[in-house]
Design a protein around this motif. Sequence first.
Motif, PDB file in Angstrom:
ATOM      1  N   PRO A  26       0.807  -1.209   0.000  1.00 49.10           N
ATOM      2  CA  PRO A  26       0.000   0.000   0.000  1.00 49.10           C
ATOM      3  C   PRO A  26       0.850   1.272   0.000  1.00 49.10           C
ATOM      4  N   ASP A  27       2.078   1.215   0.475  1.00 49.94           N
ATOM      5  CA  ASP A  27       2.939   2.395   0.497  1.00 49.94           C
ATOM      6  C   ASP A  27       3.826   2.385  -0.749  1.00 49.94           C
ATOM      7  N   TRP A  28       3.293   2.855  -1.863  1.00 50.63           N
ATOM      8  CA  TRP A  28       3.985   2.779  -3.137  1.00 50.63           C
ATOM      9  C   TRP A  28       5.231   3.647  -3.191  1.00 50.63           C
ATOM     10  N   THR A  29       5.335   4.688  -2.350  1.00 47.62           N
ATOM     11  CA  THR A  29       6.527   5.531  -2.398  1.00 47.62           C
ATOM     12  C   THR A  29       7.753   4.768  -1.916  1.00 47.62           C
ATOM     13  N   ILE A  30       7.591   3.946  -0.892  1.00 46.60           N
ATOM     14  CA  ILE A  30       8.706   3.124  -0.415  1.00 46.60           C
ATOM     15  C   ILE A  30       9.102   2.136  -1.498  1.00 46.60           C
ATOM     16  N   GLN A  31       8.100   1.548  -2.127  1.00 45.81           N
ATOM     17  CA  GLN A  31       8.358   0.578  -3.185  1.00 45.81           C
ATOM     18  C   GLN A  31       9.110   1.226  -4.346  1.00 45.81           C
ATOM     19  N   LEU A  32       8.675   2.398  -4.769  1.00 44.62           N
ATOM     20  CA  LEU A  32       9.335   3.082  -5.882  1.00 44.62           C
ATOM     21  C   LEU A  32      10.783   3.445  -5.545  1.00 44.62           C
ATOM     22  N   GLU A  33      11.010   3.938  -4.337  1.00 44.87           N
ATOM     23  CA  GLU A  33      12.369   4.290  -3.924  1.00 44.87           C
ATOM     24  C   GLU A  33      13.268   3.062  -3.892  1.00 44.87           C
ATOM     25  N   ALA A  34      12.768   1.959  -3.351  1.00 45.85           N
ATOM     26  CA  ALA A  34      13.560   0.732  -3.276  1.00 45.85           C
ATOM     27  C   ALA A  34      13.853   0.202  -4.669  1.00 45.85           C
ATOM     28  N   ARG A  35      12.879   0.229  -5.547  1.00 48.95           N
ATOM     29  CA  ARG A  35      13.084  -0.265  -6.903  1.00 48.95           C
ATOM     30  C   ARG A  35      14.053   0.633  -7.668  1.00 48.95           C
ATOM     31  N   GLN A  36      13.980   1.945  -7.471  1.00 47.68           N
ATOM     32  CA  GLN A  36      14.911   2.848  -8.155  1.00 47.68           C
ATOM     33  C   GLN A  36      16.338   2.625  -7.660  1.00 47.68           C
ATOM     34  N   ARG A  37      16.508   2.395  -6.358  1.00 51.95           N
ATOM     35  CA  ARG A  37      17.841   2.080  -5.828  1.00 51.95           C
ATOM     36  C   ARG A  37      18.370   0.794  -6.443  1.00 51.95           C
ATOM     37  N   THR A  38      17.496  -0.189  -6.612  1.00 53.42           N
ATOM     38  CA  THR A  38      17.909  -1.446  -7.221  1.00 53.42           C
ATOM     39  C   THR A  38      18.364  -1.216  -8.654  1.00 53.42           C
ATOM     40  N   ILE A  39      17.609  -0.441  -9.416  1.00 48.03           N
ATOM     41  CA  ILE A  39      17.978  -0.139 -10.805  1.00 48.03           C
ATOM     42  C   ILE A  39      19.322   0.583 -10.842  1.00 48.03           C
ATOM     43  N   ASN A  40      19.519   1.560  -9.960  1.00 42.90           N
ATOM     44  CA  ASN A  40      20.793   2.284  -9.913  1.00 42.90           C
ATOM     45  C   ASN A  40      21.948   1.352  -9.569  1.00 42.90           C
ATOM     46  N   ASN A  41      21.717   0.423  -8.648  1.00 38.39           N
ATOM     47  CA  ASN A  41      22.767  -0.531  -8.276  1.00 38.39           C
ATOM     48  C   ASN A  41      23.090  -1.480  -9.426  1.00 38.39           C
TER      49      ASN A  41
END
Length: 104
Positions: A24-39
């Motif tokens: 339900p907290d999509w902002t946390i999900q988006l931040e985590a996924r963006q960090r994964t993409i950057n890594n």
Amino acid sequence: MKGGAGSSAWGFGFGGGAHPSANPDWTIQLEARQRTINNIMTTLRMYAPVPIPEKSLQTFALQLEEEIFNASTSWFDYLFKYFQKMMDICPQTNSIPNQQAGKH
């Protein structure tokens, strides 16, 4: 394991949690996924045998992360699959010091 311990915020606890898309907290999900993409992009830059254009690198990293995300059943599974892919990309360096030690 919906609603159980560790299932809030896509299972950011150690309990596993529901499928990533159920967060339900999509902002946390988006931040985590963006960090994964950057890594993923950083790892590819470091270990690619030839330089990769930035746009191609970004496209590949995004597709790889989406594949990991869609195949995951929980946050723990997502991290496991992500680290497994990173280990596949990174060369095994643990034997290199032993080989170089005999050349001195």
